[in-house]
Design a protein around this motif. Structure first.
Motif, short mmCIF file in Angstrom:
data_model
loop_
_atom_site.label_atom_id
_atom_site.label_comp_id
_atom_site.label_asym_id
_atom_site.label_seq_id
_atom_site.Cartn_x
_atom_site.Cartn_y
_atom_site.Cartn_z
N GLU A 1 0.00 12.92 -7.44
CA GLU A 1 1.36 13.21 -6.97
C GLU A 1 1.32 13.72 -5.53
OE1 GLU A 1 3.72 11.83 -8.15
OE2 GLU A 1 4.85 13.05 -9.56
N THR A 2 0.34 14.57 -5.25
CA THR A 2 0.21 15.12 -3.90
C THR A 2 -0.22 14.03 -2.90
OG1 THR A 2 -0.07 17.40 -4.51
CG2 THR A 2 -1.20 16.71 -2.52
N LEU A 3 -1.12 13.16 -3.32
CA LEU A 3 -1.57 12.10 -2.41
C LEU A 3 -0.42 11.16 -2.03
CD1 LEU A 3 -5.08 11.11 -3.84
CD2 LEU A 3 -4.56 12.48 -1.81
N ASP A 4 0.46 10.89 -2.98
CA ASP A 4 1.58 9.97 -2.68
C ASP A 4 2.69 10.65 -1.89
OD1 ASP A 4 0.62 7.63 -3.73
OD2 ASP A 4 1.87 7.64 -5.52
N THR A 5 3.03 11.89 -2.28
CA THR A 5 4.22 12.54 -1.69
C THR A 5 3.90 13.44 -0.51
OG1 THR A 5 3.99 14.45 -3.14
CG2 THR A 5 5.43 12.68 -3.92
N GLY A 6 2.68 14.00 -0.47
CA GLY A 6 2.33 14.99 0.55
C GLY A 6 2.71 16.41 0.15
N LYS A 7 3.28 16.57 -1.05
CA LYS A 7 3.68 17.94 -1.43
C LYS A 7 2.44 18.78 -1.71
CE LYS A 7 6.10 16.53 -4.97
NZ LYS A 7 7.25 16.77 -5.77
N PRO A 8 2.51 20.09 -1.47
CA PRO A 8 1.34 20.94 -1.68
C PRO A 8 0.81 20.84 -3.11
CG PRO A 8 3.07 22.16 -0.56
CD PRO A 8 3.67 20.85 -0.97
N PHE B 1 0.82 -1.20 0.00
CA PHE B 1 0.00 0.00 0.00
C PHE B 1 0.86 1.27 0.00
CE2 PHE B 1 -2.38 -3.39 1.97
CZ PHE B 1 -3.57 -3.33 1.27
N SER B 2 0.32 2.34 -0.59
CA SER B 2 0.97 3.64 -0.39
C SER B 2 -0.02 4.54 0.37
CB SER B 2 1.42 4.27 -1.71
OG SER B 2 0.35 4.86 -2.38
N ALA B 3 0.53 5.46 1.16
CA ALA B 3 -0.32 6.24 2.07
C ALA B 3 -0.11 7.74 1.86
CB ALA B 3 0.01 5.89 3.51
N VAL C 1 -4.51 5.14 3.57
CA VAL C 1 -4.07 4.40 2.37
C VAL C 1 -4.69 5.05 1.14
CG1 VAL C 1 -4.34 2.22 1.14
CG2 VAL C 1 -3.65 2.22 3.54
N VAL C 2 -3.86 5.30 0.11
CA VAL C 2 -4.39 5.89 -1.13
C VAL C 2 -4.24 4.96 -2.33
CG1 VAL C 2 -4.27 8.33 -0.52
CG2 VAL C 2 -2.22 7.20 -1.42
N ALA C 3 -3.41 3.94 -2.20
CA ALA C 3 -3.29 3.01 -3.34
C ALA C 3 -2.85 1.63 -2.88
CB ALA C 3 -2.30 3.55 -4.36
N GLU C 4 -3.39 0.63 -3.60
CA GLU C 4 -2.94 -0.75 -3.40
C GLU C 4 -2.16 -1.14 -4.66
OE1 GLU C 4 -6.05 -3.55 -2.58
OE2 GLU C 4 -4.63 -5.22 -2.44
N LEU C 5 -0.95 -1.63 -4.44
CA LEU C 5 -0.04 -1.88 -5.56
C LEU C 5 0.36 -3.35 -5.62
CD1 LEU C 5 0.37 1.02 -6.49
CD2 LEU C 5 0.88 1.04 -4.03
#
Ligand code: NAD
Length: 492
Positions: free
Chosen positions: A91-98, A24-26, A33-37
Motif C-alpha cells: 500500500e505504501t509503495l503504491d500510494t506513498g503514504k507513510p 506500470f505503477s510507481a 516502478v514497483v509493479a507491472e500490470l
C-alpha cells in the motif's frame, strides 16, 4: 527496489490481458516502478463479468449458506492479518503514504471490515409485515447479482473492502476495478481469496484506465450493480452510463468538509483535531476537514498553535517508521495542489505556512508538498469551494453559531463535518443543522465498520459500512401468502 508483476484475476486464475499490453505503477517517493500490470480492454471486462455471472448463477457460491460465506470472510480477514506487513508495504509503495499509517490504520481497518461483515453475513434478514386480511406477508433479502466495484487511489484496499466485504456477505459476486496508480493490494487480495477457498469467479479484478475499463464495467449488461468511490465528476459520468441499464448504483464522491471550532472548545484538543482532520494521509482524504471554521475570538491563539504544529510534522521517506507525512500520489496531483495554492494567493488569502515543495535531496525525486495553511479565506474563494484533495487548509472565521452553520452549508458537498465545543446543546443543534452524512463532535476522521458513512448533496448516494450498506447489495422480495378460504371473488 522490488517490482511485482500482476495479471488480471478472472475466474480464480491469473491471466494476461487479451491484448498482451501492460502498464506500470510507481513509488511516489522516488518515481521507481514497483509493479507491472495487465492493461485490460473491453474483451477482458466481458470475460470477468461472465466469470462473476457464472459464479453467481451456477457455481458453489449460491449453494453456500450465509454462515459459510461469513466464515470465509472471517478467514479472509485472518489471511490479511497474517500478511499485514506485506499488504502495508504494498500500500505504501503504491500510494506513498507513510508505512506507519499503512501498518496502523489502513490494513488493520481492512481486517476489521472483513471481520465485521463475516459476522453480519447470516444476520441479513427480511421482515414479517402485518397486512390486513388473512395473509402472511414477509420479505426476503436477496443478493442483487454481479457487482462492479470501482475504487480510488487514496485508501486503495480499505475503500475497496467497504464494497467487497458487504457485497460478498450479501451473496453477490464482484468484479473490482482499482485505480491505475494503486492496484497492488486489491490484486494481492485475490491470492488470499484463493488461499482461504473463496470459489472461483466470486472475486475478480481487472486493471486499466477508468475511462475504458471502468466505463466498460459500468455499461456491461451482465453487471447488476455499480458502486463507485471517486470524484464527483466521475460519479456523474457513471450515473449517466448506468442509467442506460437502469442499474442499482451507489456513489461515494468528493467533499469539502467544515471542521468548526467554537470559542468554548478545548483548545489543545481542537488544534490537534484540526491538524489530524486535514493532514492525515497528506490531505488525500475524501472527508478531510479542509475548511477550518474558527470563531473570531480565538483566531490568533488557535492559529499560532496550529501553524507551529503543522511545521513540526515529519515529512520523509514513506518506508521509514518515523515518517508522518509522505509525498502526494502523483505528479498530476502535486500540480493540482500547486494550482490551488496559486489561486488562493491570487484571490487574497494569507499563506501562514507551507505553500511549496520541501527543499533538499531527500525530497527531490518525490511528489512532496508541505502542509499548507491559508487564513483570511472567504467562503466564495476557490480554495473554500473546490475539493483540493491535498494538504491545504483553508481557515475561515465566523462571529456566531448562525454564521458558522451558514458557511458550513455553503457548498455543493455534504460528506462530513467536525464540531468542537464543550456545550452539548450547541453541539447537537449544529450537528442537526449541517447537511452532511457524517458529523464528528470533538473528534474527526473516525470510521469504524459498525457506523454508516456517506454523503448528502453531491458527495454521493447511499451509505456504506454498518448494516446500512447491505441495502446497496440486496433486493427486497415481498412474498404474500393467502391463508383463507375461497380466494378472490371479484368477478363472481
Ligand atoms: P477518480 O474519480 O479519478 O477515479 C476513481 C475510480 O474511477 C478509479 O478507479 C478510476 O480509474 C475510475 N474511473 C475514472 N473515470 C471513469 C469512468 N469514466 N468510468 C468508470 N470509472 C472511471 O477519483 P480518484 O482521483 O481516484 O480519487 C479521488 C476522489 O475520490 C476524490 O474526489 C475523493 O473525494 C473521492 N473519494 C471519495 C470517498 C468517499 O467515501 N466519499 C473516499 C475516497 C475518495
Amino acid at each position: 527496489m522490488e517490482k511485482r508483476k500482476y495479471g488480471l484475476f478472472i475466474g480464480g486464475d491469473w491471466v494476461e490481458a487479451e491484448s498482451g499490453e501492460t502498464f506500470f505503477s510507481a513509488f511516489p517517493a522516488t518515481g521507481e516502478v514497483v509493479a507491472e500490470l495487465a492493461k485490460a480492454g473491453k474483451a477482458d471486462v466481458d470475460k470477468a463479468v461472465k466469470a462473476a455471472r457464472a459464479a453467481f448463477e451456477e457455481g458453489k457460491w449460491p449453494k453456500l449458506s450465509a454462515t459459510e460465506r461469513g466464515r470465509l470472510l472471517r478467514k479472509v480477514a485472518q489471511g490479511i492479518q497474517d500478511r499485514l506487513e506485506e499488504f502495508a508495504r504494498l500500500e505504501t509503495l503504491d500510494t506513498g503514504k507513510p508505512i506507519r499509517d499503512s501498518l496502523r490504520i489502513d490494513i488493520p481497518m481492512v481486517v476489521d471490515v472483513f471481520d465485521y461483515y463475516g459476522g453480519l453475513a447470516d444476520k441479513i434478514m427480511g421482515e414479517t409485515i402485518p397486512v390486513p386480511g388473512n395473509f402472511l406477508d414477509f420479505t426476503l433479502r436477496e443478493p442483487v447479482g454481479v457487482a462492479g466495484l470501482i475504487v480510488p487511489w487514496n485508501y486503495p484496499l480499505f475503500l475497496a473492502s467497504w464494497k467487497i466485504a458487504p457485497a460478498l456477505a450479501a451473496g453477490c459476486t464482484v468484479v473490482v476495478k482499482p485505480a491505475s496508480l494503486t492496484p497492488q493490494t486489491v490484486l494481492e487480495l485475490a491470492n488470499v481469496m484463493n488461499e482461504v477457498g473463496v470459489p472461483p469467479g466470486v472475486y475478480n479484478v481487472i486493471t486499466g484506465p477508468g475511462s475504458e475499463v471502468g466505463a466498460a464495467l459500468v455499461e456491461h449488461p451482465g453487471v447488476d450493480k455499480v458502486a463507485l468511490t471517486g470524484e464527483t465528476q466521475t460519479g456523474k459520468l457513471v450515473m449517466e452510463m448506468a442509467s442506460k441499464g437502469v442499474k442499482n448504483i451507489s456513489l461515494e464522491l468528493g467533499g469539502k468538509s467544515p471542521n468548526i471550532v467554537f470559542e468554548d472548545a478545548s483548545m489543545d484538543e481542537a488544534v490537534r483535531g484540526a491538524l489530524f482532520g486535514i493532514f492525515m494521509n497528506q490531505g488525500e482524504v475524501c472527508c478531510a476537514g479542509s475548511r477550518l471554521l474558527l470563531q473570531e475570538s480565538i483566531k490568533e491563539e488557535f492559529l499560532g498553535k496550529l501553524v507551529e504544529m503543522a511545521r513540526g510534522i515529519r515529512l520523509g521517506h514513506p518506508l521509514e517508521r518515523e515518517t508522518q507525512f509522505g509525498p502526494l500520489v502523483s505528479q498530476e496531483q502535486l500540480e493540482k495542489v500547486e494550482g490551488y495554492v496559486e489561486s488562493g494567493l491570487e484571490e487574497g488569502a494569507q499563506l501562514l505556512t507551507g505553500g511549496k515543495r520541501p527543499q533538499g535531496e531527500a525530497f527531490s525525486k518525490g511528489f512532496y508538498y508541505e502542509p499548507t495553511v491559508f487564513s483570511e479565506v472567504k467562503p466564495h474563494m476557490k480554495i473554500a469551494q473546490e475539493e483540493i484533495f491535498g494538504p491545504v487548509l483553508s481557515v475561515i472565521t465566523f462571529k456566531d453559531e448562525k454564521e458558522a452553520i451558514s458557511i458550513a452549508n455553503d457548498t455543493i458537498y455534504g460528506l462530513a463535518a467536525g464540531i468542537w465545543t464543550r456545550d452539548v446543546k450547541r453541539a447537537f443543534r449544529v450537528a442537526k443543522a449541517i447537511k452532511a452524512g457524517n458529523i464528528w463532535i470533538n473528534t474527526y476522521n473516525m470510521l469504524p465498520p459498525q457506523a454508516p458513512f456517506g454523503g448528502y448533496k453531491m458527495s454521493g448516494i447511499g451509505r456504506e459500512l454498518g448494516i446500512h450498506v447491505i441495502s446497496l447489495y440486496t433486493e427486497v422480495k415481498n412474498i404474500m401468502v393467502y391463508l383463507g378460504k375461497g380466494g378472490v371473488k371479484w368477478f363472481g
